[in-house]
Design a protein around this motif. Structure first.
Motif, PDB file in Angstrom:
ATOM      1  N   LYS A 264      -9.879  -0.135 -10.942  1.00 54.25           N
ATOM      2  CA  LYS A 264      -8.764  -0.472 -10.166  1.00 54.25           C
ATOM      3  C   LYS A 264      -9.022  -1.181 -11.894  1.00 54.25           C
ATOM      4  O   LYS A 264      -9.562  -1.512 -12.927  1.00 54.25           O
ATOM      5  CB  LYS A 264      -9.771  -2.172  -9.851  1.00 54.25           C
ATOM      6  N   VAL A 265      -7.107  -1.240 -11.803  1.00 55.05           N
ATOM      7  CA  VAL A 265      -6.326  -2.206 -13.305  1.00 55.05           C
ATOM      8  C   VAL A 265      -6.272  -2.893 -12.921  1.00 55.05           C
ATOM      9  O   VAL A 265      -5.232  -3.457 -11.778  1.00 55.05           O
ATOM     10  CB  VAL A 265      -5.537  -1.373 -13.619  1.00 55.05           C
TER      11      VAL A 265
ATOM     12  N   THR B  98      -3.123   0.486  -3.626  1.00 54.71           N
ATOM     13  CA  THR B  98      -2.583  -1.354  -3.586  1.00 54.71           C
ATOM     14  C   THR B  98      -2.399  -1.663  -4.274  1.00 54.71           C
ATOM     15  O   THR B  98      -2.685  -2.208  -5.356  1.00 54.71           O
ATOM     16  CB  THR B  98      -3.448  -1.972  -2.827  1.00 54.71           C
ATOM     17  N   LEU B  99      -0.906  -1.996  -5.125  1.00 53.00           N
ATOM     18  CA  LEU B  99      -0.236  -3.226  -5.529  1.00 53.00           C
ATOM     19  C   LEU B  99      -1.020  -4.256  -4.775  1.00 53.00           C
ATOM     20  O   LEU B  99      -0.398  -4.288  -3.960  1.00 53.00           O
ATOM     21  CB  LEU B  99       1.243  -2.778  -5.939  1.00 53.00           C
TER      22      LEU B  99
ATOM     23  N   PRO C 151      -8.936   3.612  -3.863  1.00 59.38           N
ATOM     24  CA  PRO C 151     -10.151   3.486  -3.746  1.00 59.38           C
ATOM     25  C   PRO C 151     -10.615   5.251  -4.053  1.00 59.38           C
ATOM     26  O   PRO C 151     -10.075   6.106  -4.373  1.00 59.38           O
ATOM     27  CB  PRO C 151      -9.894   4.149  -2.049  1.00 59.38           C
ATOM     28  N   ALA C 152     -11.866   5.623  -3.911  1.00 53.02           N
ATOM     29  CA  ALA C 152     -12.480   7.224  -5.265  1.00 53.02           C
ATOM     30  C   ALA C 152     -11.943   8.119  -4.092  1.00 53.02           C
ATOM     31  O   ALA C 152     -11.742   9.026  -5.703  1.00 53.02           O
ATOM     32  CB  ALA C 152     -13.905   6.989  -4.068  1.00 53.02           C
ATOM     33  N   ASP C 153     -11.357   8.134  -3.170  1.00 52.20           N
ATOM     34  CA  ASP C 153     -10.926   9.576  -3.010  1.00 52.20           C
ATOM     35  C   ASP C 153      -9.466   9.782  -3.253  1.00 52.20           C
ATOM     36  O   ASP C 153      -8.537  10.813  -3.382  1.00 52.20           O
ATOM     37  CB  ASP C 153     -10.667   9.668  -1.711  1.00 52.20           C
TER      38      ASP C 153
ATOM     39  N   THR D  80       0.641  -0.875   0.348  1.00 53.66           N
ATOM     40  CA  THR D  80      -0.107   0.090   0.419  1.00 53.66           C
ATOM     41  C   THR D  80       1.220   1.343   0.325  1.00 53.66           C
ATOM     42  O   THR D  80       2.015   1.462   0.487  1.00 53.66           O
ATOM     43  CB  THR D  80      -0.910   0.100   1.193  1.00 53.66           C
ATOM     44  N   CYS D  81       0.421   1.921  -0.782  1.00 52.26           N
ATOM     45  CA  CYS D  81       0.990   3.510  -0.989  1.00 52.26           C
ATOM     46  C   CYS D  81       0.327   4.659  -0.560  1.00 52.26           C
ATOM     47  O   CYS D  81      -1.026   4.469  -0.882  1.00 52.26           O
ATOM     48  CB  CYS D  81       1.491   3.257  -2.754  1.00 52.26           C
TER      49      CYS D  81
END
Lengths: 116, 113
Positions: free
Chosen positions: B54-55, B72-73, B65-67, B21-22
């Motif tokens: 999501k990709v 997260t990789l 997320p929306a914000d 997570t970044c």
């Protein structure tokens, strides 16, 4: 399809000397960026070239200069070398697609520069 | 330019799913989120890039997320060869070339047998 190529792969210089590093971008790319990566650190942006002009520059002194040629290849020049210039110098290329989806930068494997 | 915060290191075992997570609280409207992988003495390799939601590609998924203040990789079923440093970056789409990439120290992932 060749990716980003850099030369030389390794180089040893002494303090005060000058060095030129070379980069050929990935086929189809027109933008070249240069980064310096010290041991154990992430790459730091030096500058970016597009249409043979420096478009953006990071926090590096004027000893660092560059050039982009009509075939999109690029050179990084460093004058008056210091011990602290020892690092891996990375070249990245991308396509400046105005108004298109963001294009990621593709990196070469760098030139390892050692200053004695 | 938005800065990122990610864990310095992570350990995993072969076959496990790894999520890194970044945080990028100051991400700008036109910033994309990009992840790179780097092996010793090699240049960073592009893994995945996204703007929102999501990709997924053949090697990883990226959840945003929306914000958009974090991402997260996700690496499915890691192997020993996934041991590397992973960088999360955010940058604008200046000329479509992402302009100035700001790298942090990255996350050193160690995969054990």
């Amino acid at each position: 399809d060749a990716g980003v190529t850099q030369s030389p792969t390794h180089l040893i210089k002494t303090r005060g000397q000058q060095v030129t590093l070379r980069c050929s971008p990935k086929s189809g790319h027109d933008t070249v960026s240069w980064y310096q990566q010290a041991l154990g650190q992430g790459p730091q942006f030096i500058f970016q070239y597009y249409e043979e002009e420096e478009r953006q520059r990071g926090n590096f002194p004027d000893r660092f200069s560059g050039h982009q040629f009509p075939n999109y290849s690029s050179e990084l020049n460093v004058n008056a070398l210091l011990l602290g210039d020892s690092a891996l110098y990375l070249c990245a290329s991308s396509l400046a697609g105005w108004g298109t989806d963001n294009q990621p930068q593709h990196f070469g494997d760098g030139t390892r520069l050692s200053i004695l | 330019l938005a800065k990122t915060t990610q864990p310095i290191s992570m350990d995993s075992y072969e076959g496990q799913e790894v999520n890194i997570t970044c945080s990028h609280n100051n991400i700008a409207t036109n910033d994309y989120i990009t992840w790179y992988q780097q092996f010793p003495s090699q240049g960073p390799r592009f893994i995945i890039q996204g703007y929102k939601t999501k990709v997924t590609n053949e090697v990883a998924s990226l959840f945003i997320p929306a914000d958009r203040k974090s991402s997260t990789l996700s690496l499915p079923r890691v192997s020993l060869s996934d041991t590397a440093v992973y960088y999360c970056l955010v940058g604008d789409g200046y000329g479509g070339s992402q302009g100035n990439l700001i790298f942090g120290k990255g996350t050193k992932l160690s995969v054990k047998p």
